[in-house]
Design a protein around this motif. Structure first.
Motif, PDB file in Angstrom:
ATOM      1  N   ASP A  68       0.843  -1.194   0.000  1.00  0.00           N
ATOM      2  CA  ASP A  68       0.000   0.000   0.000  1.00  0.00           C
ATOM      3  C   ASP A  68       0.883   1.250   0.000  1.00  0.00           C
ATOM      4  OD1 ASP A  68      -1.616   2.232   0.915  1.00  0.00           O
ATOM      5  OD2 ASP A  68      -3.145   0.733   1.392  1.00  0.00           O
ATOM      6  N   LYS A  73       0.298   4.179   0.834  1.00  0.00           N
ATOM      7  CA  LYS A  73       0.181   4.996   2.049  1.00  0.00           C
ATOM      8  C   LYS A  73       1.032   4.406   3.180  1.00  0.00           C
ATOM      9  CE  LYS A  73      -4.347   4.843   2.264  1.00  0.00           C
ATOM     10  NZ  LYS A  73      -5.730   5.070   2.732  1.00  0.00           N
ATOM     11  N   GLU A 128       4.520   5.198   2.560  1.00  0.00           N
ATOM     12  CA  GLU A 128       4.758   6.619   2.850  1.00  0.00           C
ATOM     13  C   GLU A 128       4.993   6.824   4.354  1.00  0.00           C
ATOM     14  OE1 GLU A 128       2.288  10.610   2.059  1.00  0.00           O
ATOM     15  OE2 GLU A 128       2.284   9.225   0.351  1.00  0.00           O
ATOM     16  N   ILE A 129       4.227   6.110   5.173  1.00  0.00           N
ATOM     17  CA  ILE A 129       4.409   6.208   6.626  1.00  0.00           C
ATOM     18  C   ILE A 129       5.769   5.630   7.028  1.00  0.00           C
ATOM     19  CG2 ILE A 129       3.526   5.445   8.870  1.00  0.00           C
ATOM     20  CD1 ILE A 129       0.698   5.576   7.626  1.00  0.00           C
ATOM     21  N   ASN A 188      -2.635   9.205  10.969  1.00  0.00           N
ATOM     22  CA  ASN A 188      -2.348   8.002  10.177  1.00  0.00           C
ATOM     23  C   ASN A 188      -3.485   6.981  10.265  1.00  0.00           C
ATOM     24  OD1 ASN A 188       0.090   8.909   9.163  1.00  0.00           O
ATOM     25  ND2 ASN A 188       1.287   8.064  10.863  1.00  0.00           N
ATOM     26  N   TRP A 223      -6.353   8.147   8.269  1.00  0.00           N
ATOM     27  CA  TRP A 223      -6.023   8.033   6.843  1.00  0.00           C
ATOM     28  C   TRP A 223      -6.443   6.657   6.306  1.00  0.00           C
ATOM     29  CZ3 TRP A 223      -0.373   8.084   4.581  1.00  0.00           C
ATOM     30  CH2 TRP A 223      -0.393   8.558   3.262  1.00  0.00           C
ATOM     31  N   PHE A 224      -6.322   5.653   7.169  1.00  0.00           N
ATOM     32  CA  PHE A 224      -6.701   4.289   6.790  1.00  0.00           C
ATOM     33  C   PHE A 224      -8.128   3.939   7.236  1.00  0.00           C
ATOM     34  CE2 PHE A 224      -2.214   3.965   6.110  1.00  0.00           C
ATOM     35  CZ  PHE A 224      -2.062   2.963   5.170  1.00  0.00           C
TER      36      PHE A 224
END
Ligand code: SAH
Ligand code: MG
Length: 207
Positions: free
Chosen positions: A12, A14, A17-18, A90, A93-94
């Motif tokens: 993923d 995202k 990115e984290i 975060n 975001w999910f």
């Protein structure tokens, strides 16, 4: 949840990115190996209530949220306000905010007041305090619950004490005492895995 789903999760954009944000900002997060062990344990044990000690920016929290059932709840503790607010973003975001309960403050002041029993406790906080944290966590563990501790080999230093710099000596000897406590424990059996930065998995002997 098929293999395809798991793969999609790890790749993923995202999540990546984290991971990058954590790296750039020197935030320690669980390694991929550890994440995959946690994932397996979550699938096997299907815990209803999870306690995480040390949220940081919510990276490990995301794994808990993703691999626990819809009805599960995660209570996660963090004493650094900036990290905690990043963690909240975060998780949102999910879209996992409905199953994550964030608590800001020192674990030593929060854990004694938690009223429910947890099926899965993940300790990933101040490395010099594991023995005290574990003793506190024991009291909040359900009958067939597990306590998992991350970074117990502390960059390999717990095994190679001669390389330890003065300021880290206390942390390393505290961690050694913690491992001795687990090794000789009448009530808990523990496996120590030499992966990532060292991981223990403890459960009650007499179920
Ligand atoms: N579990 C996270 C990483 C946690 S890093 C992950 O893998 O993604 C450890 C965190 O524990 C730090 O953010 C630190 O602020 C927090 N911490 C350390 N001691 C604590 C304590 N006594 N109470 C609450 N949080 C603590
Ligand atoms: Mg860790």
């Amino acid at each position: 949840m098929g293999d395809q789903f798991f793969k999609l999760w790890e790749e993923d954009i995202k999540l990546l990115e984290i991971e990058k944000w954590a790296k750039d900002n020197h935030i320690p997060i669980i390694s991929k190996e550890i994440a995959n062990i946690l994932k397996t344990l979550l699938i096997v044990k299907n815990p209803k209530l999870i306690l995480e000690v040390g949220t940081a920016i919510g990276y490990s929290t995301l794994w808990f949220a993703n691999y626990s059932s819809e009805q599960s709840e995660i209570v996660t503790l963090e004493r650094d306000q900036n990290r905690l607010s990043k963690a909240k973003k975060n998780i949102e975001w999910f879209n996992f905010q409905d199953k994550v309960n964030f608590k800001y403050g020192d674990a030593f002041e929060i854990i004694p007041y938690l009223r429910r029993e947890f099926d899965f406790i993940f300790i990933d906080a101040a490395k010099g305090q594991y023995l005290n944290l574990f003793k506190m966590a024991e009291k909040k563990l359900s009958k067939d619950g597990v306590i998992i501790c991350d970074n117990v080999l502390y960059k390999g230093l717990v095994r190679n004490k001669k390389d330890v710099k003065h300021k880290m000596r206390t942390i390393v000897s505290n961690m050694q005492n913690f491992l001795i406590y687990l090794k000789d424990n009448k009530y808990f059996k523990t496996d120590l895995f030499n992966i990532g930065d060292g991981l223990t998995i403890s459960s009650r002997r007499n179920l």
